[in-house]
Design a protein around this motif. Sequence first.
Motif, PDB file in Angstrom:
ATOM      1  N   ASN A  71       0.854  -1.181   0.000  1.00  0.00           N
ATOM      2  CA  ASN A  71       0.000   0.000   0.000  1.00  0.00           C
ATOM      3  C   ASN A  71       0.893   1.235   0.000  1.00  0.00           C
ATOM      4  O   ASN A  71       1.854   1.309   0.768  1.00  0.00           O
ATOM      5  CB  ASN A  71      -0.933   0.022   1.208  1.00  0.00           C
ATOM      6  CG  ASN A  71      -1.950  -1.103   1.163  1.00  0.00           C
ATOM      7  OD1 ASN A  71      -2.259  -1.639   0.107  1.00  0.00           O
ATOM      8  ND2 ASN A  71      -2.480  -1.467   2.314  1.00  0.00           N
ATOM      9  N   TYR A  89      -2.658   4.010  -3.222  1.00  0.00           N
ATOM     10  CA  TYR A  89      -2.713   2.701  -3.865  1.00  0.00           C
ATOM     11  C   TYR A  89      -2.926   1.636  -2.798  1.00  0.00           C
ATOM     12  O   TYR A  89      -2.261   1.631  -1.767  1.00  0.00           O
ATOM     13  CB  TYR A  89      -1.409   2.403  -4.617  1.00  0.00           C
ATOM     14  CG  TYR A  89      -1.361   0.992  -5.131  1.00  0.00           C
ATOM     15  CD1 TYR A  89      -1.930   0.666  -6.351  1.00  0.00           C
ATOM     16  CD2 TYR A  89      -0.780  -0.026  -4.381  1.00  0.00           C
ATOM     17  CE1 TYR A  89      -1.922  -0.639  -6.817  1.00  0.00           C
ATOM     18  CE2 TYR A  89      -0.757  -1.337  -4.837  1.00  0.00           C
ATOM     19  CZ  TYR A  89      -1.333  -1.633  -6.053  1.00  0.00           C
ATOM     20  OH  TYR A  89      -1.329  -2.928  -6.503  1.00  0.00           O
ATOM     21  N   ASN A  91      -3.424  -2.687  -2.415  1.00  0.00           N
ATOM     22  CA  ASN A  91      -3.371  -4.011  -3.016  1.00  0.00           C
ATOM     23  C   ASN A  91      -4.657  -4.746  -2.644  1.00  0.00           C
ATOM     24  O   ASN A  91      -5.049  -4.765  -1.479  1.00  0.00           O
ATOM     25  CB  ASN A  91      -2.138  -4.752  -2.487  1.00  0.00           C
ATOM     26  CG  ASN A  91      -1.941  -6.081  -3.156  1.00  0.00           C
ATOM     27  OD1 ASN A  91      -2.299  -6.270  -4.306  1.00  0.00           O
ATOM     28  ND2 ASN A  91      -1.373  -7.023  -2.426  1.00  0.00           N
ATOM     29  N   TYR A 150     -11.219   7.070  -8.843  1.00  0.00           N
ATOM     30  CA  TYR A 150     -10.658   5.777  -8.457  1.00  0.00           C
ATOM     31  C   TYR A 150     -10.592   4.918  -9.702  1.00  0.00           C
ATOM     32  O   TYR A 150     -11.407   5.061 -10.620  1.00  0.00           O
ATOM     33  CB  TYR A 150     -11.454   5.091  -7.330  1.00  0.00           C
ATOM     34  CG  TYR A 150     -12.826   4.595  -7.703  1.00  0.00           C
ATOM     35  CD1 TYR A 150     -13.008   3.346  -8.307  1.00  0.00           C
ATOM     36  CD2 TYR A 150     -13.949   5.375  -7.442  1.00  0.00           C
ATOM     37  CE1 TYR A 150     -14.265   2.895  -8.632  1.00  0.00           C
ATOM     38  CE2 TYR A 150     -15.211   4.923  -7.779  1.00  0.00           C
ATOM     39  CZ  TYR A 150     -15.368   3.686  -8.370  1.00  0.00           C
ATOM     40  OH  TYR A 150     -16.616   3.232  -8.710  1.00  0.00           O
ATOM     41  N   THR A 152      -9.275   0.677 -10.945  1.00  0.00           N
ATOM     42  CA  THR A 152      -8.909  -0.660 -10.493  1.00  0.00           C
ATOM     43  C   THR A 152      -8.813  -1.586 -11.697  1.00  0.00           C
ATOM     44  O   THR A 152      -9.355  -1.286 -12.765  1.00  0.00           O
ATOM     45  CB  THR A 152      -9.946  -1.205  -9.487  1.00  0.00           C
ATOM     46  OG1 THR A 152      -9.543  -2.491  -9.037  1.00  0.00           O
ATOM     47  CG2 THR A 152     -11.328  -1.282 -10.095  1.00  0.00           C
ATOM     48  N   HIS A 157      -5.266  -4.524  -8.127  1.00  0.00           N
ATOM     49  CA  HIS A 157      -4.869  -3.121  -7.922  1.00  0.00           C
ATOM     50  C   HIS A 157      -6.071  -2.201  -7.712  1.00  0.00           C
ATOM     51  O   HIS A 157      -7.094  -2.347  -8.390  1.00  0.00           O
ATOM     52  CB  HIS A 157      -4.098  -2.617  -9.146  1.00  0.00           C
ATOM     53  CG  HIS A 157      -2.945  -3.481  -9.535  1.00  0.00           C
ATOM     54  ND1 HIS A 157      -1.756  -3.464  -8.873  1.00  0.00           N
ATOM     55  CD2 HIS A 157      -2.822  -4.396 -10.530  1.00  0.00           C
ATOM     56  CE1 HIS A 157      -0.921  -4.321  -9.440  1.00  0.00           C
ATOM     57  NE2 HIS A 157      -1.546  -4.906 -10.454  1.00  0.00           N
ATOM     58  N   LEU A 159      -6.576   2.161  -7.017  1.00  0.00           N
ATOM     59  CA  LEU A 159      -5.924   3.462  -6.878  1.00  0.00           C
ATOM     60  C   LEU A 159      -6.978   4.558  -6.781  1.00  0.00           C
ATOM     61  O   LEU A 159      -7.910   4.595  -7.580  1.00  0.00           O
ATOM     62  CB  LEU A 159      -5.030   3.722  -8.095  1.00  0.00           C
ATOM     63  CG  LEU A 159      -4.288   5.055  -8.133  1.00  0.00           C
ATOM     64  CD1 LEU A 159      -3.215   5.127  -7.049  1.00  0.00           C
ATOM     65  CD2 LEU A 159      -3.662   5.269  -9.507  1.00  0.00           C
ATOM     66  N   TRP A 194      -0.689  -0.964 -14.832  1.00  0.00           N
ATOM     67  CA  TRP A 194      -0.329  -1.797 -13.680  1.00  0.00           C
ATOM     68  C   TRP A 194       0.973  -2.522 -13.958  1.00  0.00           C
ATOM     69  O   TRP A 194       1.222  -2.964 -15.075  1.00  0.00           O
ATOM     70  CB  TRP A 194      -1.448  -2.783 -13.373  1.00  0.00           C
ATOM     71  CG  TRP A 194      -2.813  -2.172 -13.318  1.00  0.00           C
ATOM     72  CD1 TRP A 194      -3.848  -2.410 -14.167  1.00  0.00           C
ATOM     73  CD2 TRP A 194      -3.294  -1.203 -12.382  1.00  0.00           C
ATOM     74  NE1 TRP A 194      -4.951  -1.659 -13.818  1.00  0.00           N
ATOM     75  CE2 TRP A 194      -4.632  -0.898 -12.718  1.00  0.00           C
ATOM     76  CE3 TRP A 194      -2.719  -0.546 -11.291  1.00  0.00           C
ATOM     77  CZ2 TRP A 194      -5.411  -0.001 -11.999  1.00  0.00           C
ATOM     78  CZ3 TRP A 194      -3.506   0.362 -10.577  1.00  0.00           C
ATOM     79  CH2 TRP A 194      -4.826   0.620 -10.929  1.00  0.00           C
TER      80      TRP A 194
END
Length: 195
Positions: A71, A89, A91, A150, A152, A157, A159, A194
Amino acid sequence: MLKYIQNTLILLFLISVIACADDPTPKPNAYLRLSYPEANYEKANLEVPFTFDKNKLASQVGVKKMGGQDNYGVNIEYSNLKGTIFLTYKNINEDSKHLMEFIKDAQNFTQKHTIKADEIVEQVYINDERKVYGMFYEVGGNAASQSQFYVTDSVKHFLTGSLYFYAKPNYDSILPAAKYLEKDIRQIMESVSWK
């Protein structure tokens, strides 16, 4: 003497003609014309599980490891605009329940601005090629943050990002800088890859 009277009458006539023109109207209040250089982006390849494009105008980029496995917090500072874009970020564990919690947290974080915001415009973002899915929020009014997002990959992932200024929120005053940095936030969101 006659010449003097004629000149006086002509002068009085001219003054009355000018005086009979439209009433003078005051000039409108002036606003600062703030202009910023055209954005020039470069890849920010930091020691985090993702890459993104950042504006070269950013004065400093800081990375901090946060609690939990993989993170991170990334701060992109714009000292001349007195603002920072904050990225967080996280995980995603194998449990999909975490992804739903992260999405709810991001949505709730944005909705907390409804107290001061005039409006919140949501825009879905999908990029199947890079496996990036998310939402961009444009917040209008005197809210603390004018732009948030946001993204993903829905598997590993997640973010989030938000824009804050080092000033009391006054939408009219920060609008030019907020609009300029909104483009940078969109660029970050749309350029995420990513690792």
